[in-house]
Design a protein around this motif. Structure first.
Motif, PDB file in Angstrom:
ATOM      1  N   ALA A 104     -10.585 -26.158 -32.413  1.00 15.86           N
ATOM      2  CA  ALA A 104     -10.717 -24.681 -32.623  1.00 15.86           C
ATOM      3  C   ALA A 104      -9.469 -24.098 -31.900  1.00 15.86           C
ATOM      4  CB  ALA A 104     -11.961 -24.212 -31.583  1.00 15.86           C
ATOM      5  N   PHE A 105      -9.064 -24.706 -30.957  1.00 18.35           N
ATOM      6  CA  PHE A 105      -7.974 -24.285 -30.247  1.00 18.35           C
ATOM      7  C   PHE A 105      -6.588 -24.176 -31.106  1.00 18.35           C
ATOM      8  CE2 PHE A 105      -4.177 -24.868 -27.139  1.00 18.35           C
ATOM      9  CZ  PHE A 105      -4.043 -23.701 -26.525  1.00 18.35           C
ATOM     10  N   GLY A 106      -6.712 -25.082 -31.790  1.00 15.22           N
ATOM     11  CA  GLY A 106      -5.561 -25.329 -32.677  1.00 15.22           C
ATOM     12  C   GLY A 106      -5.659 -24.354 -33.958  1.00 15.22           C
ATOM     13  N   LEU A 107      -6.672 -23.938 -34.502  1.00 17.99           N
ATOM     14  CA  LEU A 107      -6.962 -22.706 -35.282  1.00 17.99           C
ATOM     15  C   LEU A 107      -6.538 -21.667 -34.909  1.00 17.99           C
ATOM     16  CD1 LEU A 107     -10.277 -23.910 -37.015  1.00 17.99           C
ATOM     17  CD2 LEU A 107      -7.943 -23.975 -37.987  1.00 17.99           C
ATOM     18  N   VAL A 108      -6.846 -21.362 -33.599  1.00 15.60           N
ATOM     19  CA  VAL A 108      -6.478 -20.102 -32.938  1.00 15.60           C
ATOM     20  C   VAL A 108      -4.882 -20.077 -32.848  1.00 15.60           C
ATOM     21  CG1 VAL A 108      -6.455 -18.599 -31.052  1.00 15.60           C
ATOM     22  CG2 VAL A 108      -8.568 -19.521 -31.605  1.00 15.60           C
ATOM     23  N   LEU A 109      -4.252 -21.038 -32.515  1.00 10.56           N
ATOM     24  CA  LEU A 109      -2.727 -21.233 -32.183  1.00 10.56           C
ATOM     25  C   LEU A 109      -2.040 -20.974 -33.695  1.00 10.56           C
ATOM     26  CD1 LEU A 109      -2.210 -24.042 -29.907  1.00 10.56           C
ATOM     27  CD2 LEU A 109      -2.000 -21.387 -29.224  1.00 10.56           C
ATOM     28  N   PHE A 110      -2.722 -21.422 -34.641  1.00 11.16           N
ATOM     29  CA  PHE A 110      -2.199 -21.240 -35.943  1.00 11.16           C
ATOM     30  C   PHE A 110      -2.353 -19.788 -36.513  1.00 11.16           C
ATOM     31  CE2 PHE A 110      -1.976 -21.686 -40.527  1.00 11.16           C
ATOM     32  CZ  PHE A 110      -0.972 -22.528 -40.739  1.00 11.16           C
ATOM     33  N   THR A 111      -3.503 -18.956 -36.175  1.00 10.88           N
ATOM     34  CA  THR A 111      -3.373 -17.755 -36.534  1.00 10.88           C
ATOM     35  C   THR A 111      -2.531 -16.894 -35.604  1.00 10.88           C
ATOM     36  OG1 THR A 111      -5.332 -17.183 -35.350  1.00 10.88           O
ATOM     37  CG2 THR A 111      -5.693 -17.844 -37.396  1.00 10.88           C
ATOM     38  N   LYS A 112      -2.142 -17.150 -34.642  1.00  9.76           N
ATOM     39  CA  LYS A 112      -1.288 -16.261 -33.818  1.00  9.76           C
ATOM     40  C   LYS A 112       0.183 -16.671 -33.676  1.00  9.76           C
ATOM     41  CE  LYS A 112      -4.770 -13.819 -31.800  1.00  9.76           C
ATOM     42  NZ  LYS A 112      -4.760 -12.564 -32.234  1.00  9.76           N
ATOM     43  N   ILE A 113       0.538 -17.838 -34.240  1.00  8.73           N
ATOM     44  CA  ILE A 113       1.939 -18.222 -34.237  1.00  8.73           C
ATOM     45  C   ILE A 113       2.449 -18.315 -35.629  1.00  8.73           C
ATOM     46  CG2 ILE A 113       3.600 -20.175 -33.516  1.00  8.73           C
ATOM     47  CD1 ILE A 113       1.835 -20.929 -31.144  1.00  8.73           C
ATOM     48  N   GLU A 114       3.252 -17.437 -36.087  1.00  9.19           N
ATOM     49  CA  GLU A 114       3.674 -17.555 -37.273  1.00  9.19           C
ATOM     50  C   GLU A 114       4.622 -18.881 -37.594  1.00  9.19           C
ATOM     51  OE1 GLU A 114       6.053 -14.068 -38.093  1.00  9.19           O
ATOM     52  OE2 GLU A 114       4.303 -12.798 -37.682  1.00  9.19           O
ATOM     53  N   THR A 115       3.998 -19.462 -38.570  1.00  9.37           N
ATOM     54  CA  THR A 115       4.811 -20.823 -39.056  1.00  9.37           C
ATOM     55  C   THR A 115       4.878 -20.741 -40.598  1.00  9.37           C
ATOM     56  OG1 THR A 115       2.785 -21.963 -39.599  1.00  9.37           O
ATOM     57  CG2 THR A 115       3.519 -22.030 -37.271  1.00  9.37           C
ATOM     58  N   ASN A 116       5.831 -21.480 -40.920  1.00  8.39           N
ATOM     59  CA  ASN A 116       6.089 -21.709 -42.590  1.00  8.39           C
ATOM     60  C   ASN A 116       5.280 -23.054 -43.176  1.00  8.39           C
ATOM     61  OD1 ASN A 116       7.439 -23.835 -41.563  1.00  8.39           O
ATOM     62  ND2 ASN A 116       9.577 -23.340 -42.353  1.00  8.39           N
ATOM     63  N   GLU A 117       4.456 -23.465 -42.268  1.00 11.03           N
ATOM     64  CA  GLU A 117       3.452 -24.431 -42.784  1.00 11.03           C
ATOM     65  C   GLU A 117       2.178 -23.654 -43.192  1.00 11.03           C
ATOM     66  OE1 GLU A 117       3.941 -27.774 -42.688  1.00 11.03           O
ATOM     67  OE2 GLU A 117       5.949 -27.781 -41.978  1.00 11.03           O
ATOM     68  N   HIS A 118       1.738 -24.309 -44.339  1.00 10.17           N
ATOM     69  CA  HIS A 118       0.431 -23.719 -44.671  1.00 10.17           C
ATOM     70  C   HIS A 118      -0.663 -24.566 -44.142  1.00 10.17           C
ATOM     71  CE1 HIS A 118      -2.645 -22.332 -47.535  1.00 10.17           C
ATOM     72  NE2 HIS A 118      -1.959 -21.468 -47.999  1.00 10.17           N
ATOM     73  N   LEU A 119      -1.667 -23.828 -43.772  1.00  9.91           N
ATOM     74  CA  LEU A 119      -2.795 -24.748 -43.404  1.00  9.91           C
ATOM     75  C   LEU A 119      -3.409 -25.724 -44.022  1.00  9.91           C
ATOM     76  CD1 LEU A 119      -4.656 -24.543 -40.671  1.00  9.91           C
ATOM     77  CD2 LEU A 119      -6.123 -22.819 -41.854  1.00  9.91           C
ATOM     78  N   SER A 120      -3.722 -25.445 -45.386  1.00  7.47           N
ATOM     79  CA  SER A 120      -4.004 -26.531 -46.242  1.00  7.47           C
ATOM     80  C   SER A 120      -3.391 -27.581 -46.317  1.00  7.47           C
ATOM     81  CB  SER A 120      -4.324 -25.847 -47.757  1.00  7.47           C
ATOM     82  OG  SER A 120      -3.082 -25.544 -48.233  1.00  7.47           O
ATOM     83  N   HIS A 121      -2.130 -27.555 -46.113  1.00  9.24           N
ATOM     84  CA  HIS A 121      -1.290 -28.774 -46.064  1.00  9.24           C
ATOM     85  C   HIS A 121      -1.627 -29.603 -44.991  1.00  9.24           C
ATOM     86  CE1 HIS A 121       1.890 -26.587 -48.806  1.00  9.24           C
ATOM     87  NE2 HIS A 121       0.854 -26.946 -49.447  1.00  9.24           N
ATOM     88  N   ILE A 122      -1.809 -28.918 -43.863  1.00  5.85           N
ATOM     89  CA  ILE A 122      -2.144 -29.760 -42.446  1.00  5.85           C
ATOM     90  C   ILE A 122      -3.584 -30.263 -42.582  1.00  5.85           C
ATOM     91  CG2 ILE A 122      -2.382 -29.487 -40.026  1.00  5.85           C
ATOM     92  CD1 ILE A 122      -0.425 -27.349 -40.076  1.00  5.85           C
ATOM     93  N   LEU A 123      -4.569 -29.453 -42.960  1.00  3.90           N
ATOM     94  CA  LEU A 123      -5.851 -29.925 -42.946  1.00  3.90           C
ATOM     95  C   LEU A 123      -6.236 -31.049 -44.141  1.00  3.90           C
ATOM     96  CD1 LEU A 123      -7.676 -26.451 -42.554  1.00  3.90           C
ATOM     97  CD2 LEU A 123      -7.193 -28.285 -40.874  1.00  3.90           C
ATOM     98  N   PHE A 124      -5.542 -30.951 -45.399  1.00  2.00           N
ATOM     99  CA  PHE A 124      -5.785 -31.683 -46.549  1.00  2.00           C
ATOM    100  C   PHE A 124      -4.740 -32.506 -46.850  1.00  2.00           C
ATOM    101  CE2 PHE A 124      -8.469 -27.877 -46.842  1.00  2.00           C
ATOM    102  CZ  PHE A 124      -9.687 -28.350 -46.612  1.00  2.00           C
ATOM    103  N   GLY A 125      -3.652 -32.476 -46.195  1.00  4.73           N
ATOM    104  CA  GLY A 125      -2.363 -33.341 -46.622  1.00  4.73           C
ATOM    105  C   GLY A 125      -1.478 -32.750 -47.659  1.00  4.73           C
ATOM    106  N   ASP A 126      -0.438 -33.065 -48.023  1.00  3.32           N
ATOM    107  CA  ASP A 126       0.580 -32.827 -48.890  1.00  3.32           C
ATOM    108  C   ASP A 126       1.471 -33.840 -49.552  1.00  3.32           C
ATOM    109  OD1 ASP A 126       1.929 -31.318 -50.827  1.00  3.32           O
ATOM    110  OD2 ASP A 126       3.384 -30.436 -49.084  1.00  3.32           O
ATOM    111  N   LEU A 127       0.805 -34.943 -50.090  1.00  6.47           N
ATOM    112  CA  LEU A 127       1.397 -36.035 -50.266  1.00  6.47           C
ATOM    113  C   LEU A 127       2.676 -35.870 -51.330  1.00  6.47           C
ATOM    114  CD1 LEU A 127       1.389 -39.200 -49.977  1.00  6.47           C
ATOM    115  CD2 LEU A 127      -0.290 -39.258 -51.553  1.00  6.47           C
ATOM    116  N   LEU A 128       2.305 -35.176 -52.336  1.00  4.89           N
ATOM    117  CA  LEU A 128       3.224 -34.935 -53.300  1.00  4.89           C
ATOM    118  C   LEU A 128       4.438 -34.242 -52.888  1.00  4.89           C
ATOM    119  CD1 LEU A 128       1.125 -34.155 -56.460  1.00  4.89           C
ATOM    120  CD2 LEU A 128       2.004 -36.211 -55.583  1.00  4.89           C
ATOM    121  N   GLY A 129       4.404 -33.487 -51.656  1.00  7.42           N
ATOM    122  CA  GLY A 129       5.546 -32.754 -51.323  1.00  7.42           C
ATOM    123  C   GLY A 129       6.300 -33.480 -49.905  1.00  7.42           C
TER     124      GLY A 129
END
Length: 287
Positions: A104-129
């Motif tokens: 939950a702390f990670g989700l809060v940080l993700f919404t507050k800190i601007e990143t170029n990472e897409h959340l779905s890539h972290i949660l579900f992987g991005d094998l083809l990328g």
């Protein structure tokens, strides 16, 4: 048929994806056998969710994401051990509190800190990328894990099977405990890019529990786990290309199918053994 198999691998990104997935599948299969014996499936789930805040903080600080994920996972494991030893709360309850809180702390940080990472890539992987640099990173981490497991395989086996016996044999239980936790965290970091932090636990548990249903010998268990994990990875990668689906979930679905087949086969074999035993008992009584 050959065209169906070879066509996806004419693309460099598919070659990188398959090679990375196979490396991770081999390491996960071997480690999963120890985790099943130790009963650490929930620990793997806890660490896999707890690495999210480390990933976000690592991006914010500007260090490699793998370092942040690893440190966050180790912090989760140490916190669980400390709370278990210094309170009356059971270990599974502590795991549930720690990993859900850190996730939950990670989700809060993700919404507050601007990143170029897409959340779905972290949660579900991005094998083809996966890039070439990430492939090399996965290869290095997986090689370290593999070498350590091979060198200490007997000590880990004795510790997972019977910690009291391992202590009597003169092994350092606490060192083996934290070594296994570190290997688990490293494996989750390497597998994170394949299936993400949510599905990584399936890749860590499915091969081992499938093999556990089919054999009672540990060496055979590792071979079966390797076969199921590598087969699911290869077939899942091919299927994901042809049906245009996410690669990680396809791999996990196939591992689940292998588990169901192993469960059905174990039930049939057990029933056959019972019927054979009953027939032999009846025959001996008659004679």
């Amino acid at each position: 048929m050959w065209t169906w198999i070879s066509e996806p691998f004419s693309f460099p990104f598919m070659q990188h994806a398959l090679f990375t997935a196979l490396i991770v599948a081999i390491v996960c299969a071997i480690l999963s056998c120890y985790l099943v014996l130790k009963g650490w499936s929930l620990m793997g789930d806890a660490i896999s969710h707890a690495i999210l805040p480390g990933i976000v903080i690592a991006f914010w600080v500007g260090i490699p994401l793998a370092i942040g994920a690893f440190l966050s996972g180790i912090f989760c494991a140490v916190s669980v051990g400390y709370l278990k030893e210094n309170s009356r709360i059971k270990e599974d309850t502590v795991m549930g509190i720690v990993f859900s809180g850190m996730f939950a702390f990670g989700l809060v940080l993700f919404t507050k800190i601007e990143t170029n990472e897409h959340l779905s890539h972290i949660l579900f992987g991005d094998l083809l990328g996966i890039s070439r640099a990430e492939l090399i990173q996965t290869l290095i981490i997986s090689s370290i894990i593999f070498i350590i497991i091979v060198l200490k395989r007997r000590d880990f086996l004795l510790y997972c099977f019977d910690p009291s016996h391992a202590r009597v044999a003169g092994l350092n239980i606490k060192r083996l405990h934290y070594s296994l936790l570190i290997l688990l965290a490293l494996t989750i970091v390497s597998a994170m890019q394949v299936v993400g932090v949510i599905l990584v636990i399936a890749m860590l548990i499915s091969p081992g529990i499938t093999a556990y249903l089919l054999t009672k010998r540990f060496d055979t268990m590792i071979l079966i786990a390797l076969f199921t994990s590598v087969s699911a990875t290869l077939i899942g990668t091919l299927l994901s290309y042809h049906i245009d689906a996410a690669t990680g979930p396809c791999i996990i679905i196939l591992q689940g199918i292998f588990f169901l087949l192993a469960l059905i086969w174990s039930k049939i074999r057990l029933r056959f053994q019972k019927n054979t035993y009953s027939a032999l008992s009846t025959e001996s009584q008659t004679s």
